[in-house]
Design an enzyme around this catalytic site. Structure first.
Site, PDB file in Angstrom:
ATOM      1  N   VAL A  12       0.791  -1.296   0.208  1.00 46.21           N
ATOM      2  CA  VAL A  12       0.042  -0.135  -0.087  1.00 46.21           C
ATOM      3  C   VAL A  12       0.839   1.409  -0.037  1.00 46.21           C
ATOM      4  O   VAL A  12       1.983   1.417   0.478  1.00 46.21           O
ATOM      5  CB  VAL A  12      -1.050   0.038   1.244  1.00 46.21           C
ATOM      6  CG1 VAL A  12      -0.236   0.076   2.617  1.00 46.21           C
ATOM      7  CG2 VAL A  12      -2.105   0.921   1.193  1.00 46.21           C
ATOM      8  N   GLU A  13       0.219   2.422  -0.646  1.00 47.47           N
ATOM      9  CA  GLU A  13       1.221   3.326  -0.811  1.00 47.47           C
ATOM     10  C   GLU A  13       1.032   4.438   0.324  1.00 47.47           C
ATOM     11  O   GLU A  13       0.678   5.442   0.294  1.00 47.47           O
ATOM     12  CB  GLU A  13       0.550   4.150  -2.179  1.00 47.47           C
ATOM     13  CG  GLU A  13       1.558   5.376  -2.487  1.00 47.47           C
ATOM     14  CD  GLU A  13       2.787   5.009  -3.306  1.00 47.47           C
ATOM     15  OE1 GLU A  13       3.666   5.950  -3.864  1.00 47.47           O
ATOM     16  OE2 GLU A  13       3.165   4.231  -3.191  1.00 47.47           O
ATOM     17  N   HIS A  52       9.240   1.912 -10.160  1.00 47.54           N
ATOM     18  CA  HIS A  52       7.861   1.917 -10.273  1.00 47.54           C
ATOM     19  C   HIS A  52       7.372   1.270 -11.743  1.00 47.54           C
ATOM     20  O   HIS A  52       7.365   1.838 -12.731  1.00 47.54           O
ATOM     21  CB  HIS A  52       7.653   3.485 -10.357  1.00 47.54           C
ATOM     22  CG  HIS A  52       5.998   3.743 -10.738  1.00 47.54           C
ATOM     23  ND1 HIS A  52       5.738   4.489 -11.326  1.00 47.54           N
ATOM     24  CD2 HIS A  52       4.984   3.321  -9.899  1.00 47.54           C
ATOM     25  CE1 HIS A  52       4.326   4.775 -11.601  1.00 47.54           C
ATOM     26  NE2 HIS A  52       3.777   3.918 -10.675  1.00 47.54           N
ATOM     27  N   SER A  69       4.756   4.845  -6.064  1.00 45.37           N
ATOM     28  CA  SER A  69       4.309   5.483  -7.095  1.00 45.37           C
ATOM     29  C   SER A  69       4.376   6.903  -7.070  1.00 45.37           C
ATOM     30  O   SER A  69       4.331   7.551  -7.874  1.00 45.37           O
ATOM     31  CB  SER A  69       2.932   4.942  -7.530  1.00 45.37           C
ATOM     32  OG  SER A  69       2.072   5.053  -6.228  1.00 45.37           O
ATOM     33  N   LYS A  93       5.389   1.404   4.322  1.00 44.96           N
ATOM     34  CA  LYS A  93       6.562   0.824   3.722  1.00 44.96           C
ATOM     35  C   LYS A  93       7.881   0.972   4.642  1.00 44.96           C
ATOM     36  O   LYS A  93       8.618  -0.020   4.371  1.00 44.96           O
ATOM     37  CB  LYS A  93       6.598   1.689   2.493  1.00 44.96           C
ATOM     38  CG  LYS A  93       5.656   1.578   1.352  1.00 44.96           C
ATOM     39  CD  LYS A  93       6.001   2.680   0.220  1.00 44.96           C
ATOM     40  CE  LYS A  93       4.726   2.375  -0.887  1.00 44.96           C
ATOM     41  NZ  LYS A  93       4.835   1.117  -1.470  1.00 44.96           N
ATOM     42  N   GLU A 147      10.015   3.130 -14.144  1.00 44.79           N
ATOM     43  CA  GLU A 147      10.746   4.250 -13.690  1.00 44.79           C
ATOM     44  C   GLU A 147      11.760   3.783 -12.672  1.00 44.79           C
ATOM     45  O   GLU A 147      11.366   3.109 -11.767  1.00 44.79           O
ATOM     46  CB  GLU A 147       9.856   5.384 -13.154  1.00 44.79           C
ATOM     47  CG  GLU A 147       8.873   5.908 -13.778  1.00 44.79           C
ATOM     48  CD  GLU A 147       8.032   6.987 -13.403  1.00 44.79           C
ATOM     49  OE1 GLU A 147       8.070   8.223 -13.660  1.00 44.79           O
ATOM     50  OE2 GLU A 147       7.094   6.522 -12.636  1.00 44.79           O
ATOM     51  N   ASN A 181       3.336   9.643 -12.757  1.00 45.02           N
ATOM     52  CA  ASN A 181       2.240  10.111 -11.886  1.00 45.02           C
ATOM     53  C   ASN A 181       2.263  11.611 -11.570  1.00 45.02           C
ATOM     54  O   ASN A 181       0.886  12.229 -11.359  1.00 45.02           O
ATOM     55  CB  ASN A 181       2.227   9.427 -10.406  1.00 45.02           C
ATOM     56  CG  ASN A 181       1.874   8.083 -10.537  1.00 45.02           C
ATOM     57  OD1 ASN A 181       0.866   7.743 -11.054  1.00 45.02           O
ATOM     58  ND2 ASN A 181       2.472   7.108 -10.045  1.00 45.02           N
TER      59      ASN A 181
END
Length: 328
Positions: free
Chosen positions: A51-52, A100, A79, A57, A112, A150
């Site tokens: 999860v972002e 990414h 991202s 993280k 990326e 993004n």
């Protein structure tokens, strides 16, 4: 490449392995499902794709670093979150790099490569080699929130969501952008990436690049109702299965009714302009910020990472050379 796959949800591990070997069963003996993080011991490279959220993280990497050796390279599939923010939790930040993968991962060729300020050249080169061995296209970009893809997509999505609030049919918005040449429209794209993922990415932008974000209640409203996109078969559209075509869902209209503004009359060309002009403007800022080597990297990212039509040469080439000028 020999892969070890772990997911905290054991029900997803079998599906993950099946996806990895889809189309070539000979790969199955190269993929091993592990039942815990301890199974990562001895790996040359560990790639995180959770999860972002920065705190989540960082916590995961703190746990992983207690299991793997100092020779293991680490990669985050962030991202929007800068690699430097995640690396702060590591004793050896030089071995962390951003990878990414653009969504959906299988057909999208772009990856990326984000080198943080302390990422070593060796780590960056390992990441580039890894991506090329997967037959994808690496582009090295700066460690700036949202990176390239993004940052381009944020205004693209912002203005699509605003059109929804002005009573423009979601199917029309997506069709107009497909007619321009995109593989999918912006709302279909959000469903692919994950409504919740886009919302969390927006929270990062709100903290780091507030001018890039237009606060909009639609995404939180969908997330609150677990309409998180294709992965749950329901987002802006309804899906019979993950790979099924989108179907209009009247339930979306019920949600949007609460957030409607005054209806507007707008042409298809004006819809394209509302979405693409801010995307091109942000791309020019990325170039000015020196987040890439030159404009060709941005055009490549737009084509391989956002499905911007390659026949138009990429977003900056289109904006500088091909964009029609309307006489108002």
């Amino acid at each position: 490449l020999k892969l070890r796959v772990f997911d905290a949800d054991e029900r997803r591990i079998t599906a993950l392995v099946d996806d990895l070997v889809a189309g070539n069963e000979s790969y199955r003996d190269q993929v091993t499902a592990i039942d815990g993080l301890t199974g990562l011991a001895g790996c040359d490279l560990v790639v995180e794709a959770i999860v972002e959220k920065l705190s989540v993280k960082r916590s995961l990497f703190e746990r992983v670093c207690k299991i793997v050796g100092p020779q293991t390279f680490l990669a985050t599939n962030t991202s929007t979150i800068p690699v430097s923010d995640i690396a702060d939790a590591l004793n050896h930040p030089e071995r962390l790099v951003g990878l990414h993968f653009c969504c959906p991962v299988e057909p999208m060729r772009l990856v990326e490569i984000i080198a943080g300020p302390e990422t070593s050249d060796l780590t960056t080169n390992v990441a580039i080699d890894f991506v090329r061995r997967m037959r994808k296209t690496p582009v090295v970009v700066g460690d700036h929130p949202g990176f390239v893809v993004n940052r381009m997509l944020a205004p693209f999505f912002n203005h699509a969501l605003e059109l929804l609030q002005h009573n423009i049919d979601p199917r029309r918005i997506d069709q107009v952008m497909r007619d321009f040449g995109f593989a999918v429209g912006p709302l279909e794209m959000i469903d692919f990436i994950g409504v919740d993922t886009i919302m969390y990415g927006g929270e990062t932008f709100l903290r780091t690049l507030p001018d890039l974000i237009i606060l909009n209640p639609v995404l939180p409203a969908l997330v609150k109702r677990n309409r998180n996109g294709r992965k749950v078969n329901l987002g802006f559209y309804r899906y019979a299965s993950f790979d099924a075509p989108p179907e209009f869902d009247p339930g979306l209209t019920v949600i949007l009714d609460k957030y409607q503004r005054d209806p507007i009359i707008i042409s298809d060309v004006e819809i394209q302009e509302r979405l693409l002009d801010p995307m091109a403007s942000e791309s020019a800022k990325i170039l000015a910020d020196k987040e890439v080597h030159d404009s060709r990297d941005i055009d490549l990212c737009s084509i391989l990472g956002t499905t911007f039509p390659k026949t138009k040469g990429g977003v900056l080439f289109w904006a500088n050379e091909l964009r029609p000028v309307r006489a108002d």
